[in-house]
Motif scaffolding. Sequence first.
Motif, mmCIF file in Angstrom:
data_model
loop_
_atom_site.group_PDB
_atom_site.id
_atom_site.type_symbol
_atom_site.label_atom_id
_atom_site.label_comp_id
_atom_site.label_asym_id
_atom_site.label_seq_id
_atom_site.Cartn_x
_atom_site.Cartn_y
_atom_site.Cartn_z
ATOM 1 N N ALA A 61 23.402 0.086 45.873
ATOM 2 C CA ALA A 61 24.126 0.109 46.481
ATOM 3 C C ALA A 61 24.207 -0.357 48.001
ATOM 4 N N ALA A 64 24.522 -4.164 47.650
ATOM 5 C CA ALA A 64 25.815 -4.442 47.958
ATOM 6 C C ALA A 64 27.097 -3.607 49.308
ATOM 7 N N GLU A 65 26.766 -3.184 49.776
ATOM 8 C CA GLU A 65 27.870 -2.486 50.767
ATOM 9 C C GLU A 65 26.675 -3.486 52.150
ATOM 10 N N LYS A 68 28.206 -7.874 51.671
ATOM 11 C CA LYS A 68 29.512 -7.781 51.059
ATOM 12 C C LYS A 68 29.779 -9.612 51.878
ATOM 13 N N ARG A 71 27.731 -12.371 48.629
ATOM 14 C CA ARG A 71 27.063 -12.704 46.758
ATOM 15 C C ARG A 71 26.106 -14.460 47.143
ATOM 16 N N ARG A 107 28.572 -2.776 38.277
ATOM 17 C CA ARG A 107 29.039 -1.961 39.314
ATOM 18 C C ARG A 107 28.723 -1.427 40.714
ATOM 19 N N THR A 108 27.909 -0.932 40.978
ATOM 20 C CA THR A 108 26.325 -0.687 42.275
ATOM 21 C C THR A 108 27.310 -1.968 42.426
ATOM 22 N N GLU A 110 28.461 -4.084 42.815
ATOM 23 C CA GLU A 110 29.308 -4.640 43.407
ATOM 24 C C GLU A 110 29.780 -6.406 43.032
ATOM 25 N N THR A 111 29.111 -6.995 42.349
ATOM 26 C CA THR A 111 29.418 -8.372 41.188
ATOM 27 C C THR A 111 29.640 -8.081 39.706
ATOM 28 N N ASP A 112 29.849 -9.423 39.983
ATOM 29 C CA ASP A 112 30.288 -9.643 38.455
ATOM 30 C C ASP A 112 29.188 -9.895 37.667
#
Length: 328
Positions: A61, A64-65, A68, A71, A107-108, A110-112
């Motif tokens: 997490a 991700a934060e 942002k 990536r 999800r955590t 925040e990427t695919d």
Amino acid sequence: MARMIAGKELHPVGLGCMNVSWAYGTPPAHEDCVALVNQALDLGYDHLDTARIYGAGKNEALIAEALKGRRNAFFLASKCGIVVEGPKRGVDCSPETIRTAIETSLRTLETDYIDLYYMHRFDPKVPIADSVGEFTRAIEAGKIGTYGVSEWSSPHIREAHAVHPVGAVQTEYSLWTRNVELAVLDTCKELGIPFVAFSPVGRGALCGELKDPSTLEEQDLRTKMPRFNAENWPKNLTLIERFAALAKQAGVTPAQLALKWVLSRGENVHVIPGTTNPQHLTDNYHAAEIDVSQAVLDEAGRLINHDTVAGHRYHDAIRPTIDTEEFA
């Protein structure tokens, strides 16, 4: 200078992100951790390594934060398989667990897309073909770029590689932890698998700054590791002080000499030291480009090795989860 993982050229020094969230005592303030991982990218780090277990998802997490919008600037690795959920503790690399972990990480973070996803430990309860089959499906679905294994033995690496090529093997490797030299390092070279060394500075010991492990916080994992206990540490500290003197004579930091030594073990070898210190972050990154003579590297290897270090790398409760070959 770049070295390859999964067809991508990466700086040989990556960043192990664990200790900005977990493991070595109280983590730094949140804003400092955010600043540190951004500083890493600004310096040129392009390989970040995390895991589901690091802070129970907090590390993923944080990445991700903090990153942002950035990536595309880095190669992202995470791991699953170590389970610590209340009374449920152990290793689980069943297809269902792998599938759920990948979705949770996506999800955590925040990427695919995760570039490299490891089985954090070997699970003897699950056929290797079943675990690797689930990773293969994730690769085909575009959710991960490749898969890896961590702390696996040579025969099991070969078995996995025969099902689907292994993208990377990650195992502890440093001057004072040489287990991979028994078989894993040669296996990776033979099969063309990148090798990623975690704890390449001996969990901070080889930096020469830790003088008294009794001052570590109770939740620091090193307080349970035999090499840091009251019986073994004085012997190891003597070696570390001699090693620090060797590094000083060579005009580098002890951590840089430790990293340079690991990187010298093969063109397929990467290191992922962790740190919460901005200056150490910079020093570690530049370890790949410093000039250290082979004579100094050889002396470092003679000084600190399996035969000279006192104590096992893990305590008794952890050893059964390690599949990597052990010294007699």
